[in-house]
Design an enzyme around this catalytic site. Structure first.
Site, PDB file in Angstrom:
ATOM      1  N   ASN A 138       0.860  -1.186   0.000  1.00  0.00           N
ATOM      2  CA  ASN A 138       0.000   0.000   0.000  1.00  0.00           C
ATOM      3  C   ASN A 138       0.897   1.238   0.000  1.00  0.00           C
ATOM      4  OD1 ASN A 138      -1.920   1.955   0.379  1.00  0.00           O
ATOM      5  ND2 ASN A 138      -2.374   1.422   2.512  1.00  0.00           N
ATOM      6  N   TRP A 139       1.068   1.819  -1.181  1.00  0.00           N
ATOM      7  CA  TRP A 139       1.975   2.963  -1.311  1.00  0.00           C
ATOM      8  C   TRP A 139       1.388   4.250  -0.726  1.00  0.00           C
ATOM      9  CZ3 TRP A 139       4.269   2.706  -6.995  1.00  0.00           C
ATOM     10  CH2 TRP A 139       5.047   1.537  -7.113  1.00  0.00           C
ATOM     11  N   LYS A 140       0.107   4.264  -0.456  1.00  0.00           N
ATOM     12  CA  LYS A 140      -0.567   5.482   0.051  1.00  0.00           C
ATOM     13  C   LYS A 140      -0.293   6.638  -0.906  1.00  0.00           C
ATOM     14  CE  LYS A 140      -0.282   3.451   4.599  1.00  0.00           C
ATOM     15  NZ  LYS A 140      -0.240   3.626   6.046  1.00  0.00           N
ATOM     16  N   GLU A 153      -7.213   5.133   7.366  1.00  0.00           N
ATOM     17  CA  GLU A 153      -6.880   6.531   7.030  1.00  0.00           C
ATOM     18  C   GLU A 153      -8.039   7.190   6.283  1.00  0.00           C
ATOM     19  OE1 GLU A 153      -3.109   5.681   5.209  1.00  0.00           O
ATOM     20  OE2 GLU A 153      -2.244   5.284   7.179  1.00  0.00           O
ATOM     21  N   SER A 193       2.937  -1.630  10.661  1.00  0.00           N
ATOM     22  CA  SER A 193       4.381  -1.657  10.942  1.00  0.00           C
ATOM     23  C   SER A 193       5.040  -2.992  10.624  1.00  0.00           C
ATOM     24  CB  SER A 193       4.656  -1.257  12.398  1.00  0.00           C
ATOM     25  OG  SER A 193       4.235   0.076  12.616  1.00  0.00           O
ATOM     26  N   GLY A 215       2.614  -0.884   4.470  1.00  0.00           N
ATOM     27  CA  GLY A 215       2.667   0.512   4.039  1.00  0.00           C
ATOM     28  C   GLY A 215       4.102   0.960   3.856  1.00  0.00           C
ATOM     29  N   GLY A 216       4.679   1.545   4.900  1.00  0.00           N
ATOM     30  CA  GLY A 216       6.018   2.148   4.848  1.00  0.00           C
ATOM     31  C   GLY A 216       7.071   1.280   4.175  1.00  0.00           C
TER      32      GLY A 216
HETATM   33  P1  PGA Z   1       2.490   0.654   7.774  1.00  0.00           P
HETATM   34  O1  PGA Z   1       1.045   0.856   7.101  1.00  0.00           O
HETATM   35  O2  PGA Z   1       3.036  -0.648   7.251  1.00  0.00           O
HETATM   36  O3  PGA Z   1       3.288   1.841   7.334  1.00  0.00           O
HETATM   37  O4  PGA Z   1       2.258   0.610   9.252  1.00  0.00           O
HETATM   38  C1  PGA Z   1       0.142  -0.202   7.013  1.00  0.00           C
HETATM   39  C2  PGA Z   1      -1.141   0.296   6.405  1.00  0.00           C
HETATM   40  O5  PGA Z   1      -1.630   1.366   6.713  1.00  0.00           O
HETATM   41  O6  PGA Z   1      -1.731  -0.376   5.583  1.00  0.00           O
END
Ligand code: PGA
Length: 236
Positions: A8-10, A88, A195, A216-217
């Site tokens: 998930n690149w956001k 989010e 995370s 995500g990150g």
């Molecule tokens: P993160 O994000 O791995 O940066 O914690 C996960 C997500 O929101 O899907």
């Protein structure tokens, strides 16, 4: 069943050039890459092994809905998976369980695999309300699905673990997976998100109950995400 990893690149990266480079560095089997909408087509061109996903979609197919993107438009671009109800979006844009339910049902009708995100806030967690919150998100989120739930994937993402560097405890995740499957009334695959990094991925992915990870990150570094996918492959 093979474990599924979602990148998930956001709202990243900033440019199409960077998106193409990251796609190239992330192109492995077993991964679904979810870039921002403007980069979908260019990212798709770089993927020969990974699948293409989107981070959201609207529930109507066309009409006066400024700024929205339909599931059919995504499907036409080669998108196979769509993240829905991410915390989010729930927190920043006021997405409700009812909106998420409409999106889930439409995604399935179109032929997209929805990834329904659920999870409690820190306050809810500390107040012992995690079970109640997640149950509600599952029951309403899946309430409009007409047929069986074979096309649905869920991601358990405790909000306090997202982007904080503090992941859930895998034992707790397993308990939540069981609760989610009970609430859904079916053995839907449940991923963990929050995370996930190369260093902690094995603790989650080695658990038979956990169907994969939503990252995500760490998905913004090709090296990290391909390492996470390699760990997942050990536990098919
Ligand atoms: P993160 O994000 O791995 O940066 O914690 C996960 C997500 O929101 O899907």
């Amino acid at each position: 069943m093979a474990k599924l990893i979602i990148a998930n690149w956001k709202l990243n990266p900033a440019t199409a050039g960077e998106a193409k480079a990251l796609a190239k560095a992330s192109d492995v089997d077993g991964l679904v890459v979810c870039p921002p909408f403007p980069f979908l087509e260019e990212v798709k061109d770089k993927l020969t092994h990974a699948a293409l996903g989107a981070q959201d979609m609207f529930w109507e197919e066309s009409g006066a809905y400024t700024g929205e993107v339909s599931g059919a438009q995504l499907y036409g671009l080669g998108v196979t998976h769509v993240i829905l109800g991410h915390s989010e979006r729930r927190q920043n844009l006021g997405e409700t369980d009812e909106m998420v339910a409409k999106k889930i049902a439409v995604a399935i009708e179109i032929g997209l695999t929805p990834i329904l995100c659920v999870g409690e806030t820190k306050e809810e967690h500390d107040a012992g309300q995690a079970v109640e919150v997640v149950k509600r998100e599952i029951q309403i989120g899946l309430s409009k699905v007409k047929n069986d739930l074979s096309e649905v994937t869920v991601a358990y993402e405790p909000i306090w673990a997202i982007g904080t560097g503090i992941p859930d405890n895998p034992d707790n995740t397993v308990t939540m997976v069981q609760l989610i499957q009970e609430a859904a009334g079916a053995k839907v695959p449940v991923l963990y998100g929050g995370s996930v990094k190369p260093g902690n991925a094995e603790a989650f992915l080695s658990r038979a109950e956990i169907g994969g990870a939503l990252v995500g990150g760490a998905s913004l570094r090709g090296e990290d995400i391909t390492q996470i996918v390699a760990i997942a492959k050990k536990y098919r």
